[in-house]
Write a protein that holds these residues in place. Structure first.
Motif, PDB file in Angstrom:
ATOM      1  N   ALA A   1       6.317  -5.354 -11.220  1.00 18.45           N
ATOM      2  CA  ALA A   1       5.323  -4.287 -11.045  1.00 18.45           C
ATOM      3  C   ALA A   1       6.055  -3.017 -10.613  1.00 18.45           C
ATOM      4  N   VAL A   2       5.891  -1.970 -11.386  1.00 19.10           N
ATOM      5  CA  VAL A   2       6.600  -0.722 -11.135  1.00 19.10           C
ATOM      6  C   VAL A   2       5.639   0.387 -10.715  1.00 19.10           C
ATOM      7  N   TRP A   3       4.434   0.392 -11.271  1.00 24.56           N
ATOM      8  CA  TRP A   3       3.485   1.484 -11.085  1.00 24.56           C
ATOM      9  C   TRP A   3       2.394   1.094 -10.091  1.00 24.56           C
ATOM     10  N   LEU A   4       1.816   2.090  -9.433  1.00 31.00           N
ATOM     11  CA  LEU A   4       0.738   1.825  -8.483  1.00 31.00           C
ATOM     12  C   LEU A   4      -0.423   1.081  -9.148  1.00 31.00           C
ATOM     13  N   TYR A   5      -0.726   1.429 -10.382  1.00 30.57           N
ATOM     14  CA  TYR A   5      -1.862   0.795 -11.046  1.00 30.57           C
ATOM     15  C   TYR A   5      -1.612  -0.684 -11.341  1.00 30.57           C
ATOM     16  N   GLU A   6      -0.384  -1.152 -11.166  1.00 30.90           N
ATOM     17  CA  GLU A   6      -0.078  -2.562 -11.371  1.00 30.90           C
ATOM     18  C   GLU A   6      -0.279  -3.400 -10.111  1.00 30.90           C
ATOM     19  N   VAL A   7      -0.533  -2.762  -8.978  1.00 29.28           N
ATOM     20  CA  VAL A   7      -0.812  -3.482  -7.735  1.00 29.28           C
ATOM     21  C   VAL A   7      -2.237  -4.021  -7.836  1.00 29.28           C
ATOM     22  N   THR A   8      -2.386  -5.320  -7.681  1.00 32.52           N
ATOM     23  CA  THR A   8      -3.689  -5.970  -7.832  1.00 32.52           C
ATOM     24  C   THR A   8      -4.360  -6.161  -6.470  1.00 32.52           C
ATOM     25  N   PRO A   9      -5.675  -6.439  -6.471  1.00 34.83           N
ATOM     26  CA  PRO A   9      -6.336  -6.775  -5.208  1.00 34.83           C
ATOM     27  C   PRO A   9      -5.695  -7.981  -4.517  1.00 34.83           C
ATOM     28  N   ALA A  10      -5.184  -8.942  -5.295  1.00 34.19           N
ATOM     29  CA  ALA A  10      -4.500 -10.098  -4.691  1.00 34.19           C
ATOM     30  C   ALA A  10      -3.217  -9.642  -3.983  1.00 34.19           C
ATOM     31  N   ASP A  11      -2.482  -8.710  -4.588  1.00 32.90           N
ATOM     32  CA  ASP A  11      -1.286  -8.160  -3.945  1.00 32.90           C
ATOM     33  C   ASP A  11      -1.674  -7.442  -2.646  1.00 32.90           C
ATOM     34  N   ALA A  12      -2.735  -6.646  -2.718  1.00 36.07           N
ATOM     35  CA  ALA A  12      -3.196  -5.901  -1.544  1.00 36.07           C
ATOM     36  C   ALA A  12      -3.591  -6.862  -0.428  1.00 36.07           C
ATOM     37  N   GLY A  13      -4.295  -7.923  -0.777  1.00 36.83           N
ATOM     38  CA  GLY A  13      -4.699  -8.912   0.227  1.00 36.83           C
ATOM     39  C   GLY A  13      -3.509  -9.617   0.852  1.00 36.83           C
ATOM     40  N   ALA A  14      -2.524  -9.965   0.034  1.00 42.83           N
ATOM     41  CA  ALA A  14      -1.325 -10.635   0.550  1.00 42.83           C
ATOM     42  C   ALA A  14      -0.516  -9.683   1.437  1.00 42.83           C
ATOM     43  N   PHE A  15      -0.459  -8.409   1.051  1.00 41.15           N
ATOM     44  CA  PHE A  15       0.250  -7.416   1.867  1.00 41.15           C
ATOM     45  C   PHE A  15      -0.463  -7.252   3.214  1.00 41.15           C
ATOM     46  N   ALA A  16      -1.790  -7.142   3.175  1.00 42.09           N
ATOM     47  CA  ALA A  16      -2.558  -7.011   4.420  1.00 42.09           C
ATOM     48  C   ALA A  16      -2.363  -8.230   5.308  1.00 42.09           C
ATOM     49  N   GLU A  17      -2.331  -9.409   4.710  1.00 37.04           N
ATOM     50  CA  GLU A  17      -2.117 -10.638   5.480  1.00 37.04           C
ATOM     51  C   GLU A  17      -0.730 -10.636   6.123  1.00 37.04           C
ATOM     52  N   GLU A  18       0.272 -10.178   5.384  1.00 32.89           N
ATOM     53  CA  GLU A  18       1.621 -10.088   5.946  1.00 32.89           C
ATOM     54  C   GLU A  18       1.644  -9.119   7.125  1.00 32.89           C
ATOM     55  N   LEU A  19       0.949  -7.997   6.998  1.00 30.07           N
ATOM     56  CA  LEU A  19       0.877  -7.044   8.100  1.00 30.07           C
ATOM     57  C   LEU A  19       0.199  -7.671   9.314  1.00 30.07           C
ATOM     58  N   ARG A  20      -0.895  -8.410   9.082  1.00 34.83           N
ATOM     59  CA  ARG A  20      -1.607  -9.061  10.190  1.00 34.83           C
ATOM     60  C   ARG A  20      -0.732 -10.097  10.892  1.00 34.83           C
ATOM     61  N   ASN A  21       0.151 -10.739  10.139  1.00 34.95           N
ATOM     62  CA  ASN A  21       1.027 -11.743  10.732  1.00 34.95           C
ATOM     63  C   ASN A  21       2.228 -11.118  11.434  1.00 34.95           C
ATOM     64  N   THR A  22       2.483  -9.839  11.178  1.00 36.59           N
ATOM     65  CA  THR A  22       3.646  -9.160  11.729  1.00 36.59           C
ATOM     66  C   THR A  22       3.294  -8.272  12.917  1.00 36.59           C
TER      67      THR A  22
ATOM     68  N   GLY B   1     -10.425   6.872 -12.422  1.00 40.20           N
ATOM     69  CA  GLY B   1     -11.050   5.706 -13.037  1.00 40.20           C
ATOM     70  C   GLY B   1     -10.370   4.389 -12.694  1.00 40.20           C
ATOM     71  N   ARG B   2      -9.253   4.440 -12.037  1.00 43.11           N
ATOM     72  CA  ARG B   2      -8.516   3.229 -11.678  1.00 43.11           C
ATOM     73  C   ARG B   2      -9.013   2.717 -10.330  1.00 43.11           C
ATOM     74  N   MET B   3      -9.326   1.437 -10.235  1.00 42.98           N
ATOM     75  CA  MET B   3      -9.825   0.821  -9.009  1.00 42.98           C
ATOM     76  C   MET B   3      -8.706   0.720  -7.966  1.00 42.98           C
ATOM     77  N   ASN B   4      -9.008   1.109  -6.734  1.00 41.39           N
ATOM     78  CA  ASN B   4      -8.044   1.014  -5.642  1.00 41.39           C
ATOM     79  C   ASN B   4      -8.009  -0.426  -5.137  1.00 41.39           C
ATOM     80  N   PRO B   5      -6.881  -1.136  -5.264  1.00 46.34           N
ATOM     81  CA  PRO B   5      -6.824  -2.533  -4.844  1.00 46.34           C
ATOM     82  C   PRO B   5      -6.972  -2.704  -3.331  1.00 46.34           C
ATOM     83  N   PHE B   6      -6.772  -1.635  -2.566  1.00 46.93           N
ATOM     84  CA  PHE B   6      -6.905  -1.715  -1.114  1.00 46.93           C
ATOM     85  C   PHE B   6      -8.311  -1.363  -0.634  1.00 46.93           C
ATOM     86  N   ALA B   7      -9.212  -1.035  -1.564  1.00 45.88           N
ATOM     87  CA  ALA B   7     -10.564  -0.634  -1.183  1.00 45.88           C
ATOM     88  C   ALA B   7     -11.326  -1.757  -0.481  1.00 45.88           C
TER      89      ALA B   7
END
Length: 166
Positions: free
Chosen positions: A53-74, A98-104
């Motif tokens: 994944a190179v572009w912001l639009y390639e970050v998925t809601p699953a990626d956002a959730g996993a990133f948030a979980e990592e932050l919560r654990n850190t 028109g692109r959905m924000n995966p962190f929304a």
């Protein structure tokens, strides 16, 4: 449809693009440092999680959730929430129209729906004296405990305190 070319942002250029956004007033040094840290953590996370994944639009809601979980654990809940908020706002500004924000969907509440705020009772003077007396024997922990007791800083903030901030 707008007559303007669509700009795409690379994940590794997120901070650079954030710094170049037009603003009514410049961000404080502390806020900019927080954004810098959040963007770098996201870049490192995506390099590990989904290196293709190179572009912001390639970050998925699953990626956002996993990133948030990592932050919560850190980090403490407040710090993790602030990092997610910074990234969510940055994505909102930099994703193409028109692109959905995966962190929304990342909210500041626990999975059970309750608040993550922890209400702590301060130590009594007697309890604080006992703690300091016991901690005095540990050369590493004593300065951390004294700093926390005297400043009211959170555990993670005391542990990450840099000499330049003292």
């Amino acid at each position: 449809k707008t007559g303007q070319a669509v700009e795409h942002t690379r994940i590794d250029e997120l901070l650079k693009r954030w710094l170049s956004l037009p603003r009514s007033k410049p961000p404080t040094k502390a806020y900019a440092a927080g954004v810098r840290s959040a963007c770098e953590r996201l870049r490192q996370f995506m390099a590990r999680q989904r290196p293709k994944a190179v572009w912001l639009y390639e970050v998925t809601p699953a990626d956002a959730g996993a990133f948030a979980e990592e932050l919560r654990n850190t980090f403490a809940p407040k710090t993790a929430r602030e990092y997610c908020g910074v990234i969510r706002r940055t994505f909102t500004r930099l994703l193409p129209p028109g692109r959905m924000n995966p962190f929304a969907a990342i909210m500041g509440q626990s999975a059970t729906g309750g608040s993550e705020m922890v209400h702590r009772k301060p130590f009594t003077p007697e309890e604080l004296h006992k703690l300091l007396d016991v901690a005095r024997e540990d050369e590493f922990m004593y300065p951390l405990i004294v700093t926390a007791a005297c400043s009211g800083m959170r555990r993670g903030d005391v542990c990450n305190l840099a000499w330049s901030a003292v």
